[in-house]
Design a protein around this motif. Structure first.
Motif, PDB file in Angstrom:
ATOM      1  N   PHE A   6       3.662   2.983  -0.503  1.00  0.00           N
ATOM      2  CA  PHE A   6       3.102   4.253   0.175  1.00  0.00           C
ATOM      3  C   PHE A   6       3.510   4.364   1.560  1.00  0.00           C
ATOM      4  O   PHE A   6       3.277   5.310   2.228  1.00  0.00           O
ATOM      5  CB  PHE A   6       1.595   3.924   0.019  1.00  0.00           C
ATOM      6  CG  PHE A   6       0.862   4.400  -1.092  1.00  0.00           C
ATOM      7  CD1 PHE A   6       1.505   5.128  -2.126  1.00  0.00           C
ATOM      8  CD2 PHE A   6      -0.160   3.884  -1.712  1.00  0.00           C
ATOM      9  CE1 PHE A   6       1.048   5.551  -3.270  1.00  0.00           C
ATOM     10  CE2 PHE A   6      -0.752   3.960  -2.834  1.00  0.00           C
ATOM     11  CZ  PHE A   6      -0.298   4.962  -3.694  1.00  0.00           C
TER      12      PHE A   6
ATOM     13  N   ILE B 160       1.463  -1.603  -3.175  1.00  0.00           N
ATOM     14  CA  ILE B 160       0.784  -0.566  -2.389  1.00  0.00           C
ATOM     15  C   ILE B 160       1.827  -0.347  -1.074  1.00  0.00           C
ATOM     16  O   ILE B 160       1.510   0.661  -0.282  1.00  0.00           O
ATOM     17  CB  ILE B 160      -0.632  -0.925  -1.703  1.00  0.00           C
ATOM     18  CG1 ILE B 160      -1.258   0.152  -1.167  1.00  0.00           C
ATOM     19  CG2 ILE B 160      -0.490  -2.390  -0.677  1.00  0.00           C
ATOM     20  CD1 ILE B 160      -2.930  -0.096  -0.956  1.00  0.00           C
TER      21      ILE B 160
ATOM     22  N   ALA C 288       1.369   3.946  -6.719  1.00  0.00           N
ATOM     23  CA  ALA C 288       2.320   2.979  -6.284  1.00  0.00           C
ATOM     24  C   ALA C 288       2.697   2.085  -7.313  1.00  0.00           C
ATOM     25  O   ALA C 288       1.840   1.416  -7.975  1.00  0.00           O
ATOM     26  CB  ALA C 288       1.708   2.185  -5.208  1.00  0.00           C
TER      27      ALA C 288
ATOM     28  N   LYS D 207      -4.420   8.589  -4.394  1.00  0.00           N
ATOM     29  CA  LYS D 207      -3.670   7.497  -4.101  1.00  0.00           C
ATOM     30  C   LYS D 207      -4.070   6.237  -5.212  1.00  0.00           C
ATOM     31  O   LYS D 207      -5.345   5.842  -5.016  1.00  0.00           O
ATOM     32  CB  LYS D 207      -3.453   6.699  -2.779  1.00  0.00           C
ATOM     33  CG  LYS D 207      -2.697   7.371  -1.914  1.00  0.00           C
ATOM     34  CD  LYS D 207      -2.790   6.735  -0.353  1.00  0.00           C
ATOM     35  CE  LYS D 207      -1.711   7.595   0.769  1.00  0.00           C
ATOM     36  NZ  LYS D 207      -1.785   6.743   1.857  1.00  0.00           N
TER      37      LYS D 207
ATOM     38  N   SER E  13      -3.227   2.383  -6.568  1.00  0.00           N
ATOM     39  CA  SER E  13      -2.385   1.215  -6.616  1.00  0.00           C
ATOM     40  C   SER E  13      -3.131  -0.073  -7.206  1.00  0.00           C
ATOM     41  O   SER E  13      -4.397  -0.350  -6.557  1.00  0.00           O
ATOM     42  CB  SER E  13      -1.893   0.892  -5.107  1.00  0.00           C
ATOM     43  OG  SER E  13      -1.201  -0.332  -5.124  1.00  0.00           O
ATOM     44  N   ASP E  14      -2.633  -0.782  -7.914  1.00  0.00           N
ATOM     45  CA  ASP E  14      -3.317  -1.825  -8.607  1.00  0.00           C
ATOM     46  C   ASP E  14      -4.647  -1.715  -8.936  1.00  0.00           C
ATOM     47  O   ASP E  14      -5.637  -2.634  -8.820  1.00  0.00           O
ATOM     48  CB  ASP E  14      -3.346  -3.121  -7.657  1.00  0.00           C
ATOM     49  CG  ASP E  14      -1.940  -3.581  -7.256  1.00  0.00           C
ATOM     50  OD1 ASP E  14      -0.918  -3.432  -8.031  1.00  0.00           O
ATOM     51  OD2 ASP E  14      -1.724  -3.847  -6.066  1.00  0.00           O
TER      52      ASP E  14
END
Length: 142
Positions: free
Chosen positions: A102, A99, A95, A124, A126-127
């Motif tokens: 997603f 997030i 992402a 997945k 993210s950050d």
């Protein structure tokens, strides 16, 4: 490669990926980015040359999932996005716009497609947080 699948004005990979040889951390736009592409493309590092945006490679991924439109980059990578993991091929969805990217139907369907296919682990990211969505065939058998 599917027809009509070019990067166009998308340069999300230039921001999202960590490129150690260029001292470029993940999440920071590469200083070689021209705003429309890579300023050193013919001489780009091997890690950049080997990296594959799956949106460009998989026709089943819709046009709306192009990374600059969706905020998510899907790639085939040679190692998981977590420290101290053994090298192994995996699918990584990043992402790049937070997030919440997603939650877009295109991203949800893409993750579901990769999980259904099942042969590779699916992650997945993210950050800086990485979550294993599906362990893949080899990992599931261990």
């Amino acid at each position: 490669m599917p027809p009509d699948r070019s990067c166009g004005s998308c340069t999300q990979c230039c921001q999202a990926l960590e490129i150690q040889i260029l001292d470029k951390p993940a999440g920071i736009l590469c200083h070689h980015n021209t705003g429309t592409g890579c300023g050193i493309y013919p001489e780009r590092p091997e890690v950049c040359a080997r990296w594959y945006c799956l949106w460009r490679r998989i026709e089943a991924l819709p046009a709306a999932l192009r990374p600059d439109r969706s905020g998510v980059i899907f790639s085939l990578e040679s190692r998981p996005p977590v420290a101290d993991s053994p090298d192994a091929a995996c699918i990584v969805g990043r992402a790049v716009d937070g997030i919440q990217a997603f939650d877009r139907w295109e991203a949800v369907e893409a993750f579901a497609m990769f999980v259904r296919e099942g042969s590779l682990p699916v992650w997945k990211v993210s950050d800086g947080d990485a979550t294993l969505v599906n362990p893949g065939l080899d990992t599931a058998r261990q």
